[in-house]
Write a protein that holds these residues in place. Structure first.
Motif, PDB file in Angstrom:
ATOM      1  N   GLY A 112     -10.375   7.125  24.590  1.00  0.00           N
ATOM      2  CA  GLY A 112     -10.443   8.158  25.618  1.00  0.00           C
ATOM      3  C   GLY A 112     -11.569   9.136  25.427  1.00  0.00           C
ATOM      4  N   SER A 113     -12.476   8.865  24.503  1.00  0.00           N
ATOM      5  CA  SER A 113     -13.607   9.759  24.261  1.00  0.00           C
ATOM      6  C   SER A 113     -14.765   8.912  23.747  1.00  0.00           C
ATOM      7  CB  SER A 113     -13.203  10.838  23.250  1.00  0.00           C
ATOM      8  OG  SER A 113     -14.211  11.816  23.131  1.00  0.00           O
ATOM      9  N   SER A 114     -15.795   9.561  23.167  1.00  0.00           N
ATOM     10  CA  SER A 114     -16.929   8.825  22.611  1.00  0.00           C
ATOM     11  C   SER A 114     -17.608   9.685  21.563  1.00  0.00           C
ATOM     12  CB  SER A 114     -17.919   8.427  23.707  1.00  0.00           C
ATOM     13  OG  SER A 114     -18.462   9.569  24.332  1.00  0.00           O
ATOM     14  N   TYR A 115     -18.381   9.052  20.699  1.00  0.00           N
ATOM     15  CA  TYR A 115     -19.021   9.764  19.595  1.00  0.00           C
ATOM     16  C   TYR A 115     -19.893  10.953  20.034  1.00  0.00           C
ATOM     17  CZ  TYR A 115     -17.476   6.382  16.063  1.00  0.00           C
ATOM     18  OH  TYR A 115     -16.720   5.622  15.206  1.00  0.00           O
ATOM     19  N   PRO A 116     -20.633  10.861  21.154  1.00  0.00           N
ATOM     20  CA  PRO A 116     -21.452  12.025  21.548  1.00  0.00           C
ATOM     21  C   PRO A 116     -20.649  13.294  21.790  1.00  0.00           C
ATOM     22  CG  PRO A 116     -22.225  10.054  22.663  1.00  0.00           C
ATOM     23  CD  PRO A 116     -20.940   9.681  21.982  1.00  0.00           C
ATOM     24  N   ASP A 117     -19.342  13.161  22.025  1.00  0.00           N
ATOM     25  CA  ASP A 117     -18.517  14.358  22.216  1.00  0.00           C
ATOM     26  C   ASP A 117     -18.338  15.130  20.910  1.00  0.00           C
ATOM     27  OD1 ASP A 117     -18.113  13.835  24.933  1.00  0.00           O
ATOM     28  OD2 ASP A 117     -16.383  12.554  24.518  1.00  0.00           O
ATOM     29  N   TYR A 118     -18.693  14.476  19.782  1.00  0.00           N
ATOM     30  CA  TYR A 118     -18.470  15.075  18.461  1.00  0.00           C
ATOM     31  C   TYR A 118     -19.782  15.027  17.677  1.00  0.00           C
ATOM     32  CZ  TYR A 118     -13.790  14.071  20.114  1.00  0.00           C
ATOM     33  OH  TYR A 118     -12.656  13.994  20.891  1.00  0.00           O
ATOM     34  N   PRO A 119     -20.703  15.909  17.984  1.00  0.00           N
ATOM     35  CA  PRO A 119     -22.053  15.853  17.387  1.00  0.00           C
ATOM     36  C   PRO A 119     -22.059  15.990  15.872  1.00  0.00           C
ATOM     37  CG  PRO A 119     -21.718  17.904  18.607  1.00  0.00           C
ATOM     38  CD  PRO A 119     -20.571  17.018  18.942  1.00  0.00           C
ATOM     39  N   GLN A 120     -21.012  16.575  15.287  1.00  0.00           N
ATOM     40  CA  GLN A 120     -21.000  16.713  13.832  1.00  0.00           C
ATOM     41  C   GLN A 120     -20.940  15.346  13.132  1.00  0.00           C
ATOM     42  OE1 GLN A 120     -18.519  17.346  15.917  1.00  0.00           O
ATOM     43  NE2 GLN A 120     -16.530  17.718  14.905  1.00  0.00           N
ATOM     44  N   LEU A 121     -20.419  14.318  13.822  1.00  0.00           N
ATOM     45  CA  LEU A 121     -20.371  12.989  13.223  1.00  0.00           C
ATOM     46  C   LEU A 121     -21.775  12.393  13.134  1.00  0.00           C
ATOM     47  CD1 LEU A 121     -17.191  11.530  14.974  1.00  0.00           C
ATOM     48  CD2 LEU A 121     -17.366  12.671  12.750  1.00  0.00           C
ATOM     49  N   GLN A 122     -22.579  12.577  14.186  1.00  0.00           N
ATOM     50  CA  GLN A 122     -23.977  12.126  14.133  1.00  0.00           C
ATOM     51  C   GLN A 122     -24.731  12.900  13.064  1.00  0.00           C
ATOM     52  OE1 GLN A 122     -25.971   9.613  16.036  1.00  0.00           O
ATOM     53  NE2 GLN A 122     -26.961  10.143  14.103  1.00  0.00           N
ATOM     54  N   ASP A 166     -17.122  21.501  22.354  1.00  0.00           N
ATOM     55  CA  ASP A 166     -16.644  22.763  22.923  1.00  0.00           C
ATOM     56  C   ASP A 166     -15.660  23.473  21.993  1.00  0.00           C
ATOM     57  OD1 ASP A 166     -18.088  22.368  25.325  1.00  0.00           O
ATOM     58  OD2 ASP A 166     -16.508  21.026  26.057  1.00  0.00           O
ATOM     59  N   GLY A 167     -15.408  22.886  20.805  1.00  0.00           N
ATOM     60  CA  GLY A 167     -14.502  23.503  19.852  1.00  0.00           C
ATOM     61  C   GLY A 167     -13.045  23.135  20.049  1.00  0.00           C
ATOM     62  N   THR A 168     -12.760  22.213  20.967  1.00  0.00           N
ATOM     63  CA  THR A 168     -11.377  21.791  21.214  1.00  0.00           C
ATOM     64  C   THR A 168     -10.960  20.745  20.190  1.00  0.00           C
ATOM     65  OG1 THR A 168     -11.651  22.199  23.587  1.00  0.00           O
ATOM     66  CG2 THR A 168      -9.790  20.809  22.907  1.00  0.00           C
ATOM     67  N   ALA A 169      -9.849  20.994  19.518  1.00  0.00           N
ATOM     68  CA  ALA A 169      -9.383  20.094  18.458  1.00  0.00           C
ATOM     69  C   ALA A 169      -8.669  18.891  19.049  1.00  0.00           C
ATOM     70  CB  ALA A 169      -8.457  20.837  17.514  1.00  0.00           C
ATOM     71  N   SER A 170      -8.837  17.767  18.407  1.00  0.00           N
ATOM     72  CA  SER A 170      -8.129  16.532  18.755  1.00  0.00           C
ATOM     73  C   SER A 170      -7.145  16.231  17.640  1.00  0.00           C
ATOM     74  CB  SER A 170      -9.123  15.374  18.917  1.00  0.00           C
ATOM     75  OG  SER A 170      -8.445  14.165  19.127  1.00  0.00           O
TER      76      SER A 170
END
Length: 636
Positions: free
Chosen positions: A308-318, A263-267
């Motif tokens: 508190g999160s998982s890889y699918p939340d960050y598709p750019q890593l896949q 969603d474009g939210t930075a961590s």
């Protein structure tokens, strides 16, 4: 021996009477020691002890004689050892005589004694023999404890070689600042217990990335000071900058490197390892830090990247994993590849790499973790790889179990439970090994500041006293010194801290009411519950020492000086320049505790939690906290 702590040791009335009748440089000789004679009270306990007969007596005529010592380091250790005894024994290279303490170094014994073991003989003289300077040093730590009563030690001999090569302590000075005097006291205690590794996660004030230099950092001279301390106490330093998670102390000012979700939210804590510049940025910090720390090992953390999160939340890593390794690649492959690239980087500088274990879930199907990376296993369960599997792969593994944690405001090591259950480094979280392995390096206790304002560093120091001694006992591997935990603790308290540990005056002023002045200005209450340095102010402050070595500073109106304003990290108020304030006094408020740093006849007020000093904001005289500090004089 005026400088040594007294503790009772029963040797027997006949032996004591004989010893008392001897000339000062002689030792007692009695009949055969009873078969049931207890071993000497030293911690960690000696791996093997053969009792003799009689008693050695240290006198003013005794010398510390160096035999076969060629290393400057061993000679320097011997000079400090003389001061730790009582300061009257001089160091000599002459021929040893009865009553002397001999420090002998023989490199040919490396095969039998290893890098840290030693042979101890207590007869008409005390002789420590080792292959290395570290072995001689550890033997001298045992001698200090043997003579910790009245300069007498039962005769006998021992061969004392540690069971594990890594006997560690970890301190996360992450986000917060832990004072250098605290670190030196810790190192003195570690050395007395033959603990040889200190992991420190801390931020170096960076010239490479000046934007990351907000408080919680250490200056480069401070880091060099820590490194020199560690060398003096034969402790290997293992510095860490955590990556790719927990990087908010660096990424706060670098939003372009923060990992953004779908969603474009930075961590803020996560480094975006899909970007090539992420590795460049991190290794630039590593290079700068290693240059200052000078250590042979680097720890990159690598824990809780997806907390508190998982890889699918960050598709750019896949996407990055697929682009680099093919369609069957996973984000775990990208994660492990990032670690391997850091490993290659530090290896080029002759360093080795360590990581935490929780990111190793076995889903890196294409990219195996480099075998020479040491894995510190702290968390078990779920899909996390078991220590037995990691060891079977031939990689070094250290037991850093959660059971060995001490968290400010949270979990505290259950030392009694561990002692009574005969815990050893074979017992990990989730798995107990049936036997040791050559690549099981040892174990480490870890100190974390999760609720940094919940306890002061002095309170942590008191709480860690017994856990440190338990870990030393478990990793050195000698026989259990007492059948009960109560007996173990009683022995530890009798032996006490290392010589010179208590050299800091924590209460330089008597409790009382004072004016706190700097030149023509004095500290006084100000508007909006603030405080300020005001010209000609007559305000009085009541200073009261706390049990943990600080002071509360109370105004005439009954309010206490506090540091709660500004940005906080882990609950600790660490913003430089934040205004100090007055608030309702609370015995539990650690931010209301202040250390008095002596400063040429004056005192600087340092907050116990932030470790920042009170100073004047030039614009309006408001009292703020900063890295410097205004010396104040306390008068009637």
């Amino acid at each position: 021996m005026d400088m040594l702590k007294a503790r009772r040791r029963t040797i027997g009335a006949v032996v004591a009477a004989l010893a008392a009748a001897l000339l000062p440089w002689q030792t007692a000789s009695a009949g055969e020691a009873p078969a049931s004679a207890p071993p000497p009270e030293v911690l960690p306990s000696l791996r093997q002890w053969q009792p003799g007969s009689g008693t050695f007596v240290l006198t003013d005529r005794a010398r510390i004689v160096l035999d076969g010592v060629r290393e400057r380091r061993t000679a320097e250790d011997a000079a400090r050892f003389a001061g730790e005894l009582d300061g009257r024994q001089r160091v000599s290279r002459g021929r040893a005589r009865a009553g002397d303490i001999v420090l002998r170094q023989d490199a040919s014994l490396k095969r039998s004694l290893g890098a840290e073991g030693y042979r101890l003989e207590v007869g008409d003289r005390v002789t420590v023999t080792a292959a290395t300077s570290a072995g001689v040093f550890y033997g001298s730590r045992t001698v200090l404890q043997l003579l910790n009563d009245d300069g007498r030690a039962a005769r006998g001999s021992a061969t004392d070689v540690p069971a594990y090569r890594e006997r560690g302590v970890g301190v996360c000075a992450c986000y917060i600042n832990v004072s250098l005097p605290w670190f030196e006291r810790l190192m003195k205690d570690m050395a007395s217990q033959k603990l040889n590794q200190l992991w420190i996660e801390a931020k170096v004030r960076s010239d490479t990335d000046p934007e990351s230099a907000f408080w919680g950092y250490y200056t480069k001279p401070q880091i060099r000071s820590l490194a020199a301390m560690a060398k003096k106490y034969h402790i290997d330093l293992v510095p860490e900058i955590n990556s790719p998670g927990h990087m908010d102390p660096y990424l706060e000012k670098h939003p372009e490197l923060q990992l953004k979700d779908k969603d474009g939210t930075a961590s803020a804590p996560r480094l975006d390892i899909s970007r090539p510049e992420a590795l460049t940025y991190y290794t630039s910090l590593v290079d700068e830090a290693l240059d200052v720390w000078g250590s042979g090992t680097w720890h990159m953390g690598a824990d809780e990247y997806m907390l508190g999160s998982s890889y699918p939340d960050y598709p750019q890593l896949q996407a990055a994993a697929t682009a680099k390794f093919g369609a069957s690649a996973t984000p775990d492959d990208l994660f492990v590849d990032f670690i391997n690239q850091v490993n290659a980087h530090v290896k080029k500088q002759g360093r080795s790499l360590r990581i935490w274990n929780d990111g190793l879930l076995g889903r890196n199907t294409l990219v195996p973790l480099d075998r020479d990376i040491t894995v510190e296993h702290w968390l078990g369960g779920g899909a996390i790889q078991q220590p037995s599997a990691l060891l079977a792969e031939g990689r070094p593994v250290m037991n850093s179990a959660y059971a060995l944690y001490l968290v400010r405001g949270g979990y505290t090591t259950k030392t009694r439970e561990l002692y009574e259950s005969d815990w050893t480094p074979l017992r990990f979280e989730g798995e107990t090994l049936p036997a040791t392995a050559a690549n099981l390096t040892g174990a480490k206790i870890s100190l974390w500041p999760d609720s940094a304002a919940a306890e002061t560093e002095n309170e942590v120091e008191a709480k860690v006293f017994m856990p440190l001694r338990f870990l030393a006992q478990a990793t050195w591997g000698g026989p259990k010194p007492s059948a009960t935990y109560a007996g173990f603790e009683a022995m530890a308290r009798r032996i006490g801290h290392a010589p010179g540990w208590g050299g800091t005056d924590r209460a330089p002023l008597a409790d009382g009411t004072y004016r706190l002045t700097s030149g023509a200005k004095a500290l006084a209450p100000a508007a909006d519950s603030g405080v300020a340095l005001v010209k000609g102010a007559k305000a009085a402050w009541t200073l009261t020492a706390t049990d943990d070595g600080y002071y509360t500073v109370r105004s005439a109106d009954g309010l206490c000086l506090d540091a709660v304003r500004g940005k906080k990290y882990l609950g600790a108020p660490l913003e430089v320049g934040a205004e100090l304030s007055l608030g309702a006094c609370s015995a539990g408020a650690r931010t209301q505790r202040w250390q008095l740093d002596a400063d040429h006849g004056a005192f600087a007020l340092r907050n116990a939690i932030s470790q920042l000093r009170l100073t004047e904001r030039r614009a309006d005289g408001a009292a703020v906290q900063t890295t410097g500090g205004t010396p104040l004089r306390a008068g009637a």
